[in-house]
Enzyme design. Structure first.
Site, PDB file in Angstrom:
ATOM      1  N   HIS A  17       6.610   3.615  -2.199  1.00  0.00           N
ATOM      2  CA  HIS A  17       7.311   3.469  -0.619  1.00  0.00           C
ATOM      3  C   HIS A  17       8.741   4.842  -1.366  1.00  0.00           C
ATOM      4  O   HIS A  17       9.128   5.577  -0.887  1.00  0.00           O
ATOM      5  CB  HIS A  17       7.751   2.104  -0.978  1.00  0.00           C
ATOM      6  CG  HIS A  17       7.220   1.314   0.055  1.00  0.00           C
ATOM      7  ND1 HIS A  17       6.950  -0.483  -0.509  1.00  0.00           N
ATOM      8  CD2 HIS A  17       6.058   0.868   1.268  1.00  0.00           C
ATOM      9  CE1 HIS A  17       5.964  -0.877   0.128  1.00  0.00           C
ATOM     10  NE2 HIS A  17       5.650  -0.343   1.274  1.00  0.00           N
ATOM     11  N   LYS A  41       5.654 -12.729  10.070  1.00  0.00           N
ATOM     12  CA  LYS A  41       4.653 -12.352   9.068  1.00  0.00           C
ATOM     13  C   LYS A  41       6.004 -13.037   8.013  1.00  0.00           C
ATOM     14  O   LYS A  41       7.315 -13.611   8.046  1.00  0.00           O
ATOM     15  CB  LYS A  41       5.620 -11.114   8.429  1.00  0.00           C
ATOM     16  CG  LYS A  41       4.039 -10.995   7.855  1.00  0.00           C
ATOM     17  CD  LYS A  41       3.877  -8.986   8.075  1.00  0.00           C
ATOM     18  CE  LYS A  41       3.175  -8.186   6.585  1.00  0.00           C
ATOM     19  NZ  LYS A  41       3.275  -6.935   6.587  1.00  0.00           N
ATOM     20  N   ARG A  90      -2.951   5.510   2.102  1.00  0.00           N
ATOM     21  CA  ARG A  90      -3.057   5.319   1.257  1.00  0.00           C
ATOM     22  C   ARG A  90      -4.048   6.137   1.063  1.00  0.00           C
ATOM     23  O   ARG A  90      -5.090   7.182   1.648  1.00  0.00           O
ATOM     24  CB  ARG A  90      -2.940   4.163   0.119  1.00  0.00           C
ATOM     25  CG  ARG A  90      -1.743   4.008   0.022  1.00  0.00           C
ATOM     26  CD  ARG A  90      -1.087   2.829  -0.336  1.00  0.00           C
ATOM     27  NE  ARG A  90      -1.124   1.963   0.676  1.00  0.00           N
ATOM     28  CZ  ARG A  90      -0.663   0.378   0.868  1.00  0.00           C
ATOM     29  NH1 ARG A  90      -0.519  -0.321  -0.158  1.00  0.00           N
ATOM     30  NH2 ARG A  90      -0.479   0.148   2.161  1.00  0.00           N
ATOM     31  N   SER A 128       2.841  -3.761  -2.224  1.00  0.00           N
ATOM     32  CA  SER A 128       3.425  -4.795  -2.470  1.00  0.00           C
ATOM     33  C   SER A 128       2.798  -6.247  -3.086  1.00  0.00           C
ATOM     34  O   SER A 128       3.677  -6.536  -3.919  1.00  0.00           O
ATOM     35  CB  SER A 128       4.151  -5.372  -1.071  1.00  0.00           C
ATOM     36  OG  SER A 128       4.981  -3.293  -1.034  1.00  0.00           O
TER      37      SER A 128
HETATM   38  P1  ADP Z   1       3.601  -2.669   6.086  1.00  0.00           P
HETATM   39  O1  ADP Z   1       3.520  -3.927   6.614  1.00  0.00           O
HETATM   40  O2  ADP Z   1       4.911  -2.131   7.692  1.00  0.00           O
HETATM   41  O3  ADP Z   1       2.175  -1.376   6.220  1.00  0.00           O
HETATM   42  P2  ADP Z   1       4.451  -1.619   3.988  1.00  0.00           P
HETATM   43  O4  ADP Z   1       6.008  -1.992   3.205  1.00  0.00           O
HETATM   44  O5  ADP Z   1       3.301  -2.366   3.175  1.00  0.00           O
HETATM   45  O6  ADP Z   1       5.193  -2.305   5.580  1.00  0.00           O
HETATM   46  O7  ADP Z   1       4.395  -0.371   4.161  1.00  0.00           O
HETATM   47  C1  ADP Z   1       5.282   0.754   4.799  1.00  0.00           C
HETATM   48  C2  ADP Z   1       4.305   1.658   5.058  1.00  0.00           C
HETATM   49  O8  ADP Z   1       4.330   2.443   2.793  1.00  0.00           O
HETATM   50  C3  ADP Z   1       3.252   2.462   5.568  1.00  0.00           C
HETATM   51  O9  ADP Z   1       2.701   3.346   5.831  1.00  0.00           O
HETATM   52  C4  ADP Z   1       2.063   1.702   4.325  1.00  0.00           C
HETATM   53  O10 ADP Z   1       1.387   2.444   3.779  1.00  0.00           O
HETATM   54  C5  ADP Z   1       2.828   2.879   3.066  1.00  0.00           C
HETATM   55  N1  ADP Z   1       2.258   2.336   1.623  1.00  0.00           N
HETATM   56  C6  ADP Z   1       2.937   1.331   1.431  1.00  0.00           C
HETATM   57  N2  ADP Z   1       2.678   1.285  -0.139  1.00  0.00           N
HETATM   58  C7  ADP Z   1       2.400   2.822  -0.012  1.00  0.00           C
HETATM   59  C8  ADP Z   1       2.019   3.763  -1.543  1.00  0.00           C
HETATM   60  N3  ADP Z   1       1.596   3.174  -2.877  1.00  0.00           N
HETATM   61  N4  ADP Z   1       2.095   5.350  -1.362  1.00  0.00           N
HETATM   62  C9  ADP Z   1       1.963   5.660   0.014  1.00  0.00           C
HETATM   63  N5  ADP Z   1       2.622   4.643   1.246  1.00  0.00           N
HETATM   64  C10 ADP Z   1       2.361   3.572   0.915  1.00  0.00           C
END
Ligand code: ADP
Length: 161
Positions: A17, A41, A90, A128
């Site tokens: 992130h 969620k 990803r 996460s």
């Molecule tokens: P959500 O529940 O909206 O998917 P996340 O916090 O899991 O929320 O992810 C938010 C954004 O960050 C999404 O677009 C996700 O693809 C991106 N993201 C999460 N982890 C990574 C990573 N390791 N590298 C790049 N982008 C990421």
């Protein structure tokens, strides 16, 4: 002035992130990092905790603001004069969901563009949920989350080192 919104759960914020935040903040004038209040969620970290993590991590980035939101993302973007939604991509597994969301949002708001930022290769398999799984069994999460929030994250799992 170009304003973008980067929405997500950030439960917790990972190096993946943070990488997206750093890179996106360099291509827009203002970046609003927006942790989502999602009642359907179950989050491990409260909204206050997620906001605190993000504020610590972005304190040195003058054009980044942390602002939680609920409801429709496009409404939040409009209310904040943002014309761009940033999402991170990803592996291909992200693609279908992200593409569907982007099309749905374009349908709702044709004036707002979704911009995908590809992950850096070292964060390809970082999520996460992986951080939480490793942390709850006492594994080392040092290379998964930013060092500034490591203890705050570990506290949640009562494994402060
Ligand atoms: P959500 O529940 O909206 O998917 P996340 O916090 O899991 O929320 O992810 C938010 C954004 O960050 C999404 O677009 C996700 O693809 C991106 N993201 C999460 N982890 C990574 C990573 N390791 N590298 C790049 N982008 C990421």
């Amino acid at each position: 002035m170009t304003t973008a919104v980067y929405p997500g759960s950030f439960d917790p914020t990972t190096n993946g992130h943070l990488d997206i935040i750093c890179r996106a903040s360099k291509i827009v004038n203002k970046l609003i990092v927006a942790p989502l209040i999602n009642l359907s969620k179950v989050h491990t970290f409260t909204m206050d905790e997620r906001v605190e993590h993000l504020k610590i991590l972005t304190a040195h980035m003058p054009n980044v603001e942390v602002k939680p939101f609920d409801g429709l993302l496009v409404n939040f973007a409009r209310n904040n004069d943002a014309k761009i939604i940033i999402r991170g991509l990803r592996a291909v597994t992200d693609f279908e969901y992200e593409f569907q969301m982007a099309l749905a949002n374009r349908n709702l708001a044709p004036d707002i563009e979704t911009l995908f930022v590809s992950t850096s290769v070292q964060h390809l398999y970082l999520s996460s949920s992986m951080v939480k799984e490793v942390a709850q069994f006492g594994g080392d999460i040092s290379n998964m989350i930013p060092s500034q929030i490591k203890n705050l994250v570990l506290e949640k799992f009562s494994k402060v080192v």
